[in-house]
Scaffold this active site. Structure first.
Site, PDB file in Angstrom:
ATOM      1  CD  GLU A  13      -2.831  -1.241   2.382  1.00  0.00           C
ATOM      2  OE1 GLU A  13      -3.986  -1.689   2.274  1.00  0.00           O
ATOM      3  OE2 GLU A  13      -2.314  -0.928   3.477  1.00  0.00           O
ATOM      4  CD  GLU A 173      -5.447  -1.730   8.699  1.00  0.00           C
ATOM      5  OE1 GLU A 173      -5.318  -2.945   8.921  1.00  0.00           O
ATOM      6  OE2 GLU A 173      -5.935  -1.284   7.631  1.00  0.00           O
ATOM      7  CG  ASP A 196     -12.801  -7.327  -0.501  1.00  0.00           C
ATOM      8  OD1 ASP A 196     -13.802  -7.280   0.248  1.00  0.00           O
ATOM      9  OD2 ASP A 196     -11.660  -6.963  -0.138  1.00  0.00           O
TER      10      ASP A 196
END
Length: 234
Positions: A13, A173, A196
Site C-alpha cells: 500500500e 485500520e 473486494d
C-alpha cells in the site's frame, strides 16, 4: 512547513509512494520503520503500520509524538459496503468509526464520540486530486468508512454492518488512525480503493484486485501531495 505522515497497513500500500519520494533517513520505533523523506519540497514521513487497530493506533501516536506531523493521510484498500461503490473505486472518508465497538460505549466513555470526522480541506484536496487524474478508470465516493478487527468476507456480517452504520466501505485500520489523530488535534483523512465486495466471494476478489486497488489509492495520495506542495510554496 508541513510534515505529512502517510500510513499504509501493508508494504504494497505504500510501495508506489515510497518509490516516488526522496528518502533521506530511516528510523525504527516499536517495530515500525519510518521513512523520512521529501516530495516536491514537502516533508514526508512514510510508514507501514501492519494489520489491525492496535498497530494502526500505536503507529499513529508515534508519528505525532516523534515526528510532529501536521496532518495524517491513511492509504490502502477496503471492501465495498455500498452498491454504488465498485471494485477499484476510491472512497474518501467523510468520517470513520468502528463496527465492532458498541456506539453507546463510544458516546459514554472517552472520547465521547460515535465517529471521527476527516479534515474538510483534506477531503477537498482528495476530490481535486481525483479530478486531476487522467484517464479516470474508476469513480470516487465520499462517505463513512468503518473499521474492525476482522476481514469481512461473509454476506451475513456484511448486511449487519450495513444496517447499523450505512457505510461506504470496511477495513481494519482507518478508525483507529482517525481516533488517535482527532484526540491529538491533528487533521486526518482516510483513503481507500476497493479490492473486494466484503461478501462470500471477497477472498477471490481480493486476490485479483489487491495490487490494483493499492496502487489506485497511492496515486490519489501522490496527486494530493502535488496539490499540497503547490499551495505550500505558492
Amino acid at each position: 512547513m508541513k510534515t505529512i505522515g502517510i500510513i499504509g497497513a501493508m508494504n504494497i500500500e505504500i510501495e508506489l509512494i515510497k518509490n516516488k519520494i526522496i528518502i533521506e533517513d530511516e528510523r525504527k520505533y516499536a517495530g515500525f520503520i519510518f521513512y523520512i523523506g521529501k516530495y516536491k519540497g514537502l516533508n514526508i514521513i512514510l510508514t507501514s503500520c501492519g494489520i489491525g487497530k492496535v498497530n494502526a493506533a500505536s503507529c499513529t501516536q508515534i508519528l505525532i509524538d516523534r515526528f510532529n506531523v501536521t496532518e495524517i493521510i491513511n492509504t490502502g484498500i477496503g471492501g465495498s459496503l455500498n452498491k454504488k461503490v465498485g471494485l477499484c473505486d476510491i472512497v474518501i472518508s467523510e468520517n470513520v468509526t468502528y463496527h465492532d465497538v458498541r456506539q453507546t460505549q463510544m458516546k459514554t466513555y472517552f472520547p465521547f464520540k460515535e465517529f471521527f470526522t476527516a479534515n474538510k480541506q483534506l477531503v477537498e484536496i482528495a476530490v481535486k486530486a481525483y479530478e486531476n487524474m487522467s484517464p479516470k478508470e474508476y469513480n470516487y465516493h465520499i462517505g463513512r468508512i468503518v473499521t474492525g478487527e476482522t476481514f469481512v468476507c461473509e454476506d451475513e456480517l456484511k448486511e449487519k454492518i450495513i444496517s447499523r452504520y450505512n457505510p461506504y466501505c470496511v477495513e481494519m485500520e482507518g478508525a483507529a488512525i482517525g481516533h488517535v489523530a482527532e484526540i491529538n488535534e491533528v487533521p486526518f483523512i482516510i483513503i481507500r480503493s476497493i479490492s473486494d465486495n466484503a461478501d462470500d466471494n471477497a477472498t477471490l476478489n481480493y486476490d485479483e484486485f489487491e495490487i490494483i486497488a493499492a496502487n489506485n489509492s497511492a496515486m490519489i495520495i501522490l496527486n494530493m501531495l502535488d496539490l499540497i506542495s503547490i499551495s505550500e510554496f505558492r
